[in-house]
Write a protein that holds these residues in place. Structure first.
Motif, PDB file in Angstrom:
ATOM      1  N   GLN A 148      37.051  53.268  50.852  1.00  8.22           N
ATOM      2  CA  GLN A 148      38.199  53.341  49.965  1.00  8.22           C
ATOM      3  C   GLN A 148      38.417  51.918  49.422  1.00  8.22           C
ATOM      4  O   GLN A 148      39.086  51.939  48.401  1.00  8.22           O
ATOM      5  CB  GLN A 148      39.370  53.914  50.823  1.00  8.22           C
ATOM      6  CG  GLN A 148      39.921  52.756  51.825  1.00  8.22           C
ATOM      7  CD  GLN A 148      40.849  53.495  52.774  1.00  8.22           C
ATOM      8  OE1 GLN A 148      40.730  54.403  53.553  1.00  8.22           O
ATOM      9  NE2 GLN A 148      42.071  53.261  52.371  1.00  8.22           N
ATOM     10  N   ASP A 149      37.692  50.806  49.923  1.00  8.13           N
ATOM     11  CA  ASP A 149      37.810  49.513  49.371  1.00  8.13           C
ATOM     12  C   ASP A 149      36.777  49.273  48.055  1.00  8.13           C
ATOM     13  O   ASP A 149      36.630  48.338  47.365  1.00  8.13           O
ATOM     14  CB  ASP A 149      37.621  48.422  50.253  1.00  8.13           C
ATOM     15  CG  ASP A 149      39.017  48.302  51.003  1.00  8.13           C
ATOM     16  OD1 ASP A 149      40.181  48.641  50.589  1.00  8.13           O
ATOM     17  OD2 ASP A 149      38.721  47.990  52.498  1.00  8.13           O
ATOM     18  N   GLY A 150      35.877  50.296  48.042  1.00  8.75           N
ATOM     19  CA  GLY A 150      34.605  50.367  46.954  1.00  8.75           C
ATOM     20  C   GLY A 150      33.505  49.773  47.480  1.00  8.75           C
ATOM     21  O   GLY A 150      32.575  49.592  46.669  1.00  8.75           O
ATOM     22  N   SER A 172      30.114  45.907  45.272  1.00  4.53           N
ATOM     23  CA  SER A 172      30.966  47.249  45.255  1.00  4.53           C
ATOM     24  C   SER A 172      31.195  47.856  43.979  1.00  4.53           C
ATOM     25  O   SER A 172      30.504  47.560  42.974  1.00  4.53           O
ATOM     26  CB  SER A 172      32.381  46.598  45.515  1.00  4.53           C
ATOM     27  OG  SER A 172      33.074  45.892  44.322  1.00  4.53           O
ATOM     28  N   LEU A 176      38.313  55.262  43.097  1.00  2.00           N
ATOM     29  CA  LEU A 176      39.010  54.805  44.671  1.00  2.00           C
ATOM     30  C   LEU A 176      40.339  55.512  44.811  1.00  2.00           C
ATOM     31  O   LEU A 176      41.113  55.090  45.677  1.00  2.00           O
ATOM     32  CB  LEU A 176      38.813  53.091  44.816  1.00  2.00           C
ATOM     33  CG  LEU A 176      37.661  52.555  44.556  1.00  2.00           C
ATOM     34  CD1 LEU A 176      37.543  50.986  44.741  1.00  2.00           C
ATOM     35  CD2 LEU A 176      36.560  53.299  45.698  1.00  2.00           C
ATOM     36  N   TRP A 200      36.660  58.121  52.470  1.00  2.00           N
ATOM     37  CA  TRP A 200      35.355  57.727  51.820  1.00  2.00           C
ATOM     38  C   TRP A 200      35.196  58.276  50.460  1.00  2.00           C
ATOM     39  O   TRP A 200      35.992  59.094  50.172  1.00  2.00           O
ATOM     40  CB  TRP A 200      33.955  57.671  52.555  1.00  2.00           C
ATOM     41  CG  TRP A 200      34.145  57.058  53.921  1.00  2.00           C
ATOM     42  CD1 TRP A 200      34.519  56.038  54.147  1.00  2.00           C
ATOM     43  CD2 TRP A 200      33.578  57.586  55.223  1.00  2.00           C
ATOM     44  NE1 TRP A 200      34.562  55.984  55.589  1.00  2.00           N
ATOM     45  CE2 TRP A 200      33.750  56.730  56.203  1.00  2.00           C
ATOM     46  CE3 TRP A 200      32.799  58.781  55.399  1.00  2.00           C
ATOM     47  CZ2 TRP A 200      33.313  56.879  57.477  1.00  2.00           C
ATOM     48  CZ3 TRP A 200      32.391  59.128  56.751  1.00  2.00           C
ATOM     49  CH2 TRP A 200      32.811  58.142  57.783  1.00  2.00           C
ATOM     50  N   VAL A 201      34.332  57.971  49.472  1.00  2.00           N
ATOM     51  CA  VAL A 201      34.214  58.269  48.119  1.00  2.00           C
ATOM     52  C   VAL A 201      32.600  58.629  48.034  1.00  2.00           C
ATOM     53  O   VAL A 201      31.802  57.672  48.379  1.00  2.00           O
ATOM     54  CB  VAL A 201      34.480  57.635  47.033  1.00  2.00           C
ATOM     55  CG1 VAL A 201      34.192  58.217  45.949  1.00  2.00           C
ATOM     56  CG2 VAL A 201      36.083  57.270  47.379  1.00  2.00           C
TER      57      VAL A 201
END
Length: 772
Positions: free
Chosen positions: A229-231, A254, A267, A297-298
């Motif tokens: 989630q922070d990329g 990132s 995000l 997560w992505v």
């Protein structure tokens, strides 16, 4: 030295048999990774969602496994013995826990550590695995983890609570372990009989096991990427971009660097898509813990992209070493024990060696009635049981491939039912599906498919079995019960079919093994595969319906266009053309009058010019009518109509026209003739407008059950990409849509300065059937 044969057997078993037995059992008990063959979906969004569901299913399995390990009888007995201070009993149960953990670790090669830590943080039992071989860590190498964050946070959880760590690179002594080992930890607290906290059970998951799903799914047409989630990237085809976060390699690579204009959207925790630099990116969030929406997560699909990074794990061959050690120990022990034990122990050793070679069907023969004979019998039973479980796992893997290969619901449901019959051989099995409301009602809906003795259809005959089925749906786990009144054993597992639908797979019979955990766990695994396959079938059916609807709309549009052309053609013929012909007749009569009394030359020239213009107008009008509704196509067929069309266009354009007719006067289905004529008409029109050609070839032939129409010119050609970007391909799109509507193929071959070829293939058999 030893007075009792029992004592001799225990020592001999620990030193001679148990070590090679465990090693060879791990070596022979490989479980083929359950491959879920996913068919590529038409839309990237569906593909990303499917992989997100796969990840969620895997993580849910890990959650179930950590709860399963925490509830092992041997572990609970060890906890209680340690709480009571009984060291002798605790040592016994510690050995049992090691054995159970080893078996569990062998069955789950994706877990590289399984540990039990007591309430002080000290490791009591620890099993390490490299993904292929599992081994027990010696007591001298066990560590105290009371200062680790995962121990402290797990110790604060209530009974049944699950702690999930972040996904990061594993660290040993404060440094990132090399080679890099991405891990995620699942842990749960332990309680003794007095409900006092007695430590934790923690499983370290080797994340590459499920991250490799993205890598395997990637292709030259698109790459699947995952970021936290922070990329920072967790999975990426370029390994140099992985683990850029400050807690890992701290490279700064990132999503924010690669997609600066869209990073906030990616995000945000939602799903969506965007286009950037001729690439399409589709993304969706994945929640490791579904109830916790703050941690996610992505998963992204970047089309096109390189393949995902490959995880490399070295295979450690230990079977030979274990076997050699076992032989040496057996040789040494042979000199310490009496001749009474030597022969049967050697026979047992030979059986273990066959076991290590995968020969599980040949039992060990020892002709003694003492403890060695009993041990041999137990070993033969264990080998037979392991062989049976391996066969079931192989059948489950094959069944999973068959289930996931179906594209229609009936075939898929039949494959699921057949798999249940092959794996468990029940007297009755059924698949029941319905809405959430239907499955929660007092009476379950009738089965979608069933086989066997219908009198054993427990879910509709017994309130207790119906409650068992509803419990399975509520808890999302398999359940089983013995129905004493009917003398029937009943087992069922839930099917997850989306938010609005549910289902169960149920087994019934008089075999007590139907209620055993091994059966339940295997049935639950089959249910997970079945759920994914049924959801994929639903997506495929929805996609097929949308495609059919689109084809119907295109067909209606073309029919409307043809009807409008026909109406305009009739209107021109009956209106404008008649007026033009009448005007020309009037001028002809006037010209006849002037022939008797000629006017001046200027008036005569004007009259001749007017008659010439009217003649050209009539001819042009008739040519337009012929283009709108070719009468030759209705009366003489496709070949004659195309020949006349080619000659007319060639005469107007000044071409040298070659018409190659290989079908003669064969009449074809009306839809095929009209489509072929319109495509050829549009191709010739495009050539007249743009090609600047000197020679044009129109070829008509029948090949492999298809009608082939080829229009080739030697003109200037064109750049297809440039034409598409400038929006100048409306005619090509129309021709392609006409061909696709009939199930045909359409292709354009052209290069600047090398002419153009338009090739169309239309199937005759299926269109002839549709025409009838």
């Amino acid at each position: 030295m030893f007075k009792s044969i029992r004592t001799k057997l225990v020592i001999a078993f620990l030193l001679v048999v148990l070590v090679p037995l465990i090693g060879t059992a791990l070596y022979g008990n490989w479980i083929t990774s359950q491959a879920i063959s996913q068919r590529a979906v038409e839309a990237a969004r569906h593909n990303v969602r499917m992989h997100a569901e796969q990840f969620a299913g895997f993580l849910n399995q890990v959650r179930g496994d950590v709860l399963y390990v925490s509830r092992m009888d041997s572990l609970q007995n060890l906890v209680n013995a340690r709480a009571a201070g009984d060291e002798e009993v605790a040592n016994y149960w510690r050995t049992q826990v090691m054995r159970d953990f080893l078996i569990f670790s062998a069955a789950r090669p994706m877990y590289y550590q399984v540990r039990y830590l007591d309430e002080t943080g000290q490791e009591v039992v620890r099993i390490d695995s490299d993904g292929r071989v599992s081994h027990v860590i010696r007591p001298a190498d066990l560590q105290n983890k009371n200062q680790r964050y995962y121990f402290q946070e797990t110790m604060t959880l209530p009974r049944g609570g699950i702690y999930v760590s972040s996904l990061d690179l594993n660290r040993e002594k404060g440094e990132v372990e090399r080679p890099y080992k991405p891990v995620i930890r699942y842990a749960t607290p332990l309680f003794d009989g007095d409900d006092e906290r007695r430590g934790i059970v923690i499983i370290n998951v080797y994340a590459d096991h499920f991250l490799s799903l993205l890598k395997d799914a990637g292709s030259a047409n698109g790459a699947l990427i995952m970021a936290n989630q922070d990329g920072y990237y967790i999975a990426h085809p370029d390994s140099g971009r992985l683990w850029g976060g400050p807690d890992d390699l701290n490279t700064g690579q990132s999503v924010r660097q690669d997609y600066p204009d869209y990073a906030a959207r990616i995000l945000s925790g939602g799903e969506g898509d965007f286009s950037a630099q001729s690439r399409v990116v589709v993304y969706t969030p994945l929640y490791p813990v579904r109830a916790d929406r703050s941690h996610y997560w992505v998963i992204m699909s970047d089309i096109p992209a390189a393949s995902l990074f490959e995880s490399v794990t070295e295979f450690r061959v230990t079977a030979v070493t274990i076997l050699i050690v076992a032989i040496i120990v057996a040789f040494v022990m042979a000199f310490l024990f009496s001749h009474e034990l030597t022969v049967p122990i050697r026979q047992l050793q030979e059986g273990v060696e066959r076991f290590s070679q995968g020969k599980l069907d040949k039992p060990v023969v020892v002709k003694t009635d003492d403890e060695i004979g009993q041990l041999t019998g137990a070993f033969n039973q264990m080998a037979a049981a392991i062989n049976q479980h391996l066969e079931k796992l192989d059948r489950l893997n094959m069944a999973g491939q068959q289930i996931s290969s179906g594209l229609d619901r009936q075939t898929t449901v039949g494959a699921i039912l057949q798999a249940a019959k092959d794996l468990f051989s029940p007297e009755y099995c059924a698949i029941i599906c319905g809405t959430v409301a239907e499955m929660s009602a007092s009476e379950l809906p009738p089965p979608e498919a069933w086989d066997g003795d219908e009198t054993l259809a427990c879910s509709r005959q017994s309130e207790r079995s119906r409650e068992t089925a509803r419990q399975a749906l509520r808890e999302g786990q398999w359940t089983a019960v013995y129905l004493a009144d009917e003398d029937v054993y009943y087992c069922c597992a839930p099917l997850c079919l989306g938010e609005e639908k549910q289902g169960i797979i149920e087994l019934a019979g008089r075999d007590p093994s139907l209620t055993e955990p091994a059966t339940g766990n295997l049935l639950f695994t089959l249910a997970v595969e079945a759920s994914i396959a049924l959801e994929n079938v639903g997506l495929y059916e929805e996609l097929a319906g949308n495609k059919a609807q689109l084809e119907q709309l295109v067909e209606q549009l073309i029919d409307a266009q043809e009807a409008e052309r026909k109406f305009v053609a009739y209107d021109l013929h009956d209106g404008l053309i008649q007026y033009l012909v009448a005007a020309r007749l009037q001028l002809s009569k006037l010209y006849g009058v002037y022939e008797k009394d000629p006017p001046d030359s200027k008036t005569t020239a004007s009259l001749n010019e007017a008659m010439s213009h009217l003649t050209q107008a009539v001819q042009e009008g008739r040519r337009v009518i012929e283009g709108l509704r070719p009468t030759l196509l209705d009366s003489l067929g496709l070949a004659s109509a195309l020949g006349e069309l080619a000659r007319d266009v060639g005469r107007v354009s000044g071409w040298q026209v070659e018409f190659d007719n290989e079908i003669g006067d064969l009449r074809l289905p009306a839809t095929v003739e009209l489509t072929a004529f319109r495509i050829a008409q549009e191709a010739l029109t495009n050539a007249r407008k743009h090609a600047d050609a000197g020679r044009v070839t129109l070829k008509l032939k029948r090949e492999n059950g298809d009608l082939c129409v080829e229009v080739t010119d030697d003109g200037v050609g064109f750049d297809r990409e440039q034409t598409r970007n400038q929006g100048q391909c409306i005619g090509l799109i129309g021709m392609r849509e006409r061909a696709v509507l009939l199930g045909g193929d359409f292709a354009v071959k052209s290069k600047v300065g090398q002419g153009t070829a338009v090739i169309t293939r239309l199937p005759l058999a299926e269109n002839d059937q549709a025409e009838k």
